[in-house]
Each structure stands twice: as structure tokens, then as C-alpha cells.
Design a protein around this motif. Structure first.
Motif, PDB file in Angstrom:
ATOM      1  N   THR A   1       3.083  10.452 -47.985  1.00 49.68           N
ATOM      2  CA  THR A   1       2.168   9.753 -47.071  1.00 49.68           C
ATOM      3  C   THR A   1       0.729   9.927 -47.530  1.00 49.68           C
ATOM      4  OG1 THR A   1       1.433   9.498 -44.761  1.00 49.68           O
ATOM      5  CG2 THR A   1       1.998  11.735 -45.493  1.00 49.68           C
ATOM      6  N   MET A   2      -0.064   8.878 -47.401  1.00 50.11           N
ATOM      7  CA  MET A   2      -1.503   9.000 -47.621  1.00 50.11           C
ATOM      8  C   MET A   2      -2.237   9.044 -46.288  1.00 50.11           C
ATOM      9  SD  MET A   2      -2.935   5.211 -48.714  1.00 50.11           S
ATOM     10  CE  MET A   2      -4.647   5.688 -48.403  1.00 50.11           C
ATOM     11  N   ASN A   3      -1.474   9.032 -45.194  1.00 52.08           N
ATOM     12  CA  ASN A   3      -2.062   9.023 -43.856  1.00 52.08           C
ATOM     13  C   ASN A   3      -1.382  10.092 -42.997  1.00 52.08           C
ATOM     14  OD1 ASN A   3      -3.302   8.368 -41.437  1.00 52.08           O
ATOM     15  ND2 ASN A   3      -2.282   6.391 -41.186  1.00 52.08           N
ATOM     16  N   PRO A   4      -1.538  11.372 -43.352  1.00 51.73           N
ATOM     17  CA  PRO A   4      -0.848  12.414 -42.579  1.00 51.73           C
ATOM     18  C   PRO A   4      -1.324  12.523 -41.133  1.00 51.73           C
ATOM     19  CG  PRO A   4      -2.377  13.390 -44.157  1.00 51.73           C
ATOM     20  CD  PRO A   4      -2.288  11.928 -44.493  1.00 51.73           C
TER      21      PRO A   4
ATOM     22  N   VAL B   1      -1.907  18.903 -54.484  1.00 53.15           N
ATOM     23  CA  VAL B   1      -2.693  18.427 -53.335  1.00 53.15           C
ATOM     24  C   VAL B   1      -3.837  17.604 -53.900  1.00 53.15           C
ATOM     25  CG1 VAL B   1      -4.114  19.062 -51.363  1.00 53.15           C
ATOM     26  CG2 VAL B   1      -2.065  20.399 -51.902  1.00 53.15           C
ATOM     27  N   ILE B   2      -3.779  16.292 -53.664  1.00 57.65           N
ATOM     28  CA  ILE B   2      -4.772  15.404 -54.267  1.00 57.65           C
ATOM     29  C   ILE B   2      -5.973  15.149 -53.364  1.00 57.65           C
ATOM     30  CG2 ILE B   2      -3.037  14.314 -55.715  1.00 57.65           C
ATOM     31  CD1 ILE B   2      -3.116  11.891 -53.830  1.00 57.65           C
ATOM     32  N   GLY B   3      -5.892  15.592 -52.124  1.00 56.38           N
ATOM     33  CA  GLY B   3      -7.011  15.399 -51.213  1.00 56.38           C
ATOM     34  C   GLY B   3      -6.650  15.817 -49.803  1.00 56.38           C
ATOM     35  N   LYS B   4      -7.576  15.608 -48.884  1.00 58.05           N
ATOM     36  CA  LYS B   4      -7.389  15.963 -47.482  1.00 58.05           C
ATOM     37  C   LYS B   4      -7.662  14.750 -46.590  1.00 58.05           C
ATOM     38  CE  LYS B   4      -6.839  20.519 -48.020  1.00 58.05           C
ATOM     39  NZ  LYS B   4      -5.679  21.299 -47.526  1.00 58.05           N
ATOM     40  N   SER B   5      -6.989  14.715 -45.477  1.00 57.04           N
ATOM     41  CA  SER B   5      -7.223  13.659 -44.492  1.00 57.04           C
ATOM     42  C   SER B   5      -8.489  13.966 -43.690  1.00 57.04           C
ATOM     43  CB  SER B   5      -6.031  13.570 -43.543  1.00 57.04           C
ATOM     44  OG  SER B   5      -5.972  14.749 -42.735  1.00 57.04           O
ATOM     45  N   HIS B   6      -8.848  13.064 -42.803  1.00 52.80           N
ATOM     46  CA  HIS B   6     -10.030  13.269 -41.960  1.00 52.80           C
ATOM     47  C   HIS B   6      -9.902  14.552 -41.154  1.00 52.80           C
ATOM     48  CE1 HIS B   6     -13.437  12.437 -39.372  1.00 52.80           C
ATOM     49  NE2 HIS B   6     -12.652  12.566 -38.316  1.00 52.80           N
TER      50      HIS B   6
ATOM     51  N   ILE C   1      -2.951  15.765 -48.505  1.00 54.30           N
ATOM     52  CA  ILE C   1      -2.281  14.595 -49.077  1.00 54.30           C
ATOM     53  C   ILE C   1      -1.682  15.077 -50.391  1.00 54.30           C
ATOM     54  CG2 ILE C   1      -2.544  12.237 -49.939  1.00 54.30           C
ATOM     55  CD1 ILE C   1      -5.026  12.022 -48.094  1.00 54.30           C
ATOM     56  N   VAL C   2      -0.364  15.020 -50.483  1.00 56.12           N
ATOM     57  CA  VAL C   2       0.358  15.687 -51.560  1.00 56.12           C
ATOM     58  C   VAL C   2       1.053  14.680 -52.465  1.00 56.12           C
ATOM     59  CG1 VAL C   2       2.137  17.407 -52.105  1.00 56.12           C
ATOM     60  CG2 VAL C   2       0.726  17.672 -50.049  1.00 56.12           C
TER      61      VAL C   2
ATOM     62  N   GLU D   1      -9.107   9.208 -46.925  1.00 58.60           N
ATOM     63  CA  GLU D   1      -7.771   8.970 -47.463  1.00 58.60           C
ATOM     64  C   GLU D   1      -7.779   7.865 -48.517  1.00 58.60           C
ATOM     65  OE1 GLU D   1      -7.367  10.244 -43.094  1.00 58.60           O
ATOM     66  OE2 GLU D   1      -8.650   8.909 -44.264  1.00 58.60           O
ATOM     67  N   THR D   2      -8.526   6.797 -48.262  1.00 59.55           N
ATOM     68  CA  THR D   2      -8.648   5.706 -49.232  1.00 59.55           C
ATOM     69  C   THR D   2      -9.267   6.206 -50.528  1.00 59.55           C
ATOM     70  OG1 THR D   2      -8.976   4.145 -47.397  1.00 59.55           O
ATOM     71  CG2 THR D   2      -9.548   3.377 -49.608  1.00 59.55           C
ATOM     72  N   ARG D   3     -10.353   6.938 -50.421  1.00 57.22           N
ATOM     73  CA  ARG D   3     -11.041   7.437 -51.617  1.00 57.22           C
ATOM     74  C   ARG D   3     -10.166   8.419 -52.403  1.00 57.22           C
ATOM     75  NH1 ARG D   3     -15.128   7.826 -47.725  1.00 57.22           N
ATOM     76  NH2 ARG D   3     -15.038  10.125 -47.763  1.00 57.22           N
ATOM     77  N   THR D   4      -9.374   9.204 -51.691  1.00 60.17           N
ATOM     78  CA  THR D   4      -8.461  10.127 -52.364  1.00 60.17           C
ATOM     79  C   THR D   4      -7.469   9.375 -53.233  1.00 60.17           C
ATOM     80  OG1 THR D   4      -8.604  11.880 -50.703  1.00 60.17           O
ATOM     81  CG2 THR D   4      -6.569  11.769 -51.982  1.00 60.17           C
TER      82      THR D   4
END
Length: 254
Positions: A101-104, A40-45, A50-51, A149-152
Motif C-alpha cells: 500500500t502507498m496509503n497506509p 521503508v521507502i517513506g512515511k505517510s502523513h 510505506i514499505v 505519499e505521492t512524493r514518496t
């Protein structure tokens, strides 16, 4: 009952019907140079994960990243990525990162933009960024890289610097001309049965505020990023087969 056995390097091997006793895997059955990871590289808003998935060598000589989806209303690339997670394995000595997806949030809503109404492919911090019109399909956000999402993905790409990045979209039916690695563009076009095209982003002057524009401008010495646009309604067979075509073009396919 079914279960799993962990072999060397954290690789999970499927096991069918097993007895209650412990099951061991012979040392020669596990390839310690090949690993699989789910990160898990980050979270959406809205807090969705984001996997990223990795398949390949511990110390790869060449790495491909497939980004399945940036716009939530373009599902075909996400299906390509999901197929790759389940079905493909890169050749020895290479690596494959897959981000479905980077935009879940957009995927869940079926919208091009993220949950804040920002087009993530216009939000990258380049000289060509402009705010645009809030509420439009191409709204660039309140500022450069304003979106989580962009920063992730920026953080991930900076840390991994793939040799090849393929960002999948719809429906313009072509392989984008970046000019950074024309040979790779031509291999992609051949493998996917698409023509090379220029996909312009009319967001002022300077470097395109897209992921591929950002990576090619600031990380060109590490690799190249290319946009691939499927058609509006690619067949299921095409979408699944595309993962291997992309891998062949990047020379990571067995």
C-alpha cells in the motif's frame, strides 16, 4: 528453538530446530544472484511506513512492480500484494518489487483518500491536474504532488524505473487502456479474465493526474504503467492467484 541463518547476499533462510552450535550453510546452497529486500521507502502523513519488498536478481533484465493499494477502501489489491510477498518468486534474471500500500493511513481508516482527505490518484504532477472539491472523494489536493505519499512513490519510481507497473484497484472490473504497451495489456486481460477498458479521469485536459498517467508520460522510455481494476468483491482464490497472473503477463514468472 527456531532461528534464522543469513546466507550470501543477505538472503534469510528459515531454519527449523537447531542445536546450540553454529549452523553453516554450504556455499552451493545459497544463490548469490538472488536477493530479497524489505525497504521503508517513506512515511505517510500520520507517520506510518510505506514499505517495498524486492524479490529477484541482483541485476535483473526485466522488473515488474505490483502496487497493491492506492485507495484505502479498496483492499483486494493489497491482499494480492501481501500474498506475493509471501508466496511468489520471479524467474531467474528478473525482478519483482511489491508495495502492498502507498496509503497506509487510508487503509487504517478504510477511506479512499489519505489522512488529509486527498485522492492520491488525482495528486500527480501532470498537465491534467486540477484541485477539485475539498471533501470530495476525488479531491486532487491543494497543489500538484502536495502529498507525502505521492512524493514518496515518485522518488521511488524515478530511482527504479520498472519495466512494468501494475496498479491494483476496485471495483470497475477491467484492464486500463494506456496505449503504451498494448501487448502487455492484452496479456494482463487474458491472465486475469478481464476486458480492456478506458478508465477516464475527468480532471481537466492534458495528461491524467494519476500514477499511471504520470509514469507513462514522463518515463515511457523506461516502461509502462497500467491500472487493473478488480470487481467489487473478488474471491479470495482470485485475489491470491492474480499475483502469478500478473507475473506471467510481465514475463517474470518461472
Amino acid at each position: 528453538m527456531s532461528g534464522v541463518v543469513k546466507a550470501a547476499a543477505g538472503v534469510v533462510l528459515s531454519v527449523g530446530l537447531v542445536a546450540p552450535a553454529l549452523v553453516s550453510v554450504p556455499a552451493q546452497a545459497a544463490d548469490s544472484t538472488y536477493i530479497t529486500r524489505k525497504v521503508v521507502i517513506g512515511k505517510s502523513h500520520q507517520g506510518r511506513s510505506i514499505v517495498a519488498f524486492y524479490r529477484g536478481a541482483r541485476a535483473p533484465e526485466r522488473v515488474l512492480l505490483i502496487l497493491g493499494q492506492m485507495h484505502g477502501d479498496e483492499p483486494a489489491g493489497r491482499r494480492t500484494a501481501q500474498h506475493a510477498v509471501k508466496r511468489v518468486k520471479p524467474k531467474a534474471g528478473t525482478g519483482l518489487w511489491i508495495i502492498p500500500t502507498m496509503n497506509p493511513d487510508g487503509a487504517a481508516r478504510g477511506t479512499r483518500t489519505n489522512a488529509r482527505g486527498v485522492d492520491l490518484n488525482r495528486n500527480w504532477p501532470t498537465s491534467g491536474w486540477i484541485r477539485g472539491t475539498k471533501g470530495s472523494r476525488t479531491y486532487g489536493g491543494p497543489k500538484r504532488a502536495s502529498e507525502r505519499e505521492t512524493r514518496t512513490l515518485m522518488k521511488f519510481l524515478k530511482s527504479r524505473t520498472p519495466d512494468y507497473i501494475v496498479s491494483l484497484h476496485q471495483p470497475l472490473h477491467g484492464v486500463g487502456k494506456s496505449g503504451k504497451d498494448v501487448a502487455f495489456e492484452k496479456r494482463l486481460a487474458k491472465e486475469l479474465g478481464l476486458k480492456r477498458k478506458h478508465f477516464g479521469v475527468s480532471q481537466g485536459k492534458g495528461t491524467s493526474p494519476t500514477m499511471t498517467g504520470w509514469y507513462n508520460r514522463y518515463y515511457a522510455k523506461h516502461g509502462t504503467a497500467i491500472t487493473v481494476e478488480y470487481g467489487a468483491r473478488p474471491s479470495s482464490g482470485y485475489v491470491k492467484g492474480a499475483s502469478r497472473g500478473i507475473m506471467r503477463a510481465a514475463r517474470v514468472h518461472p
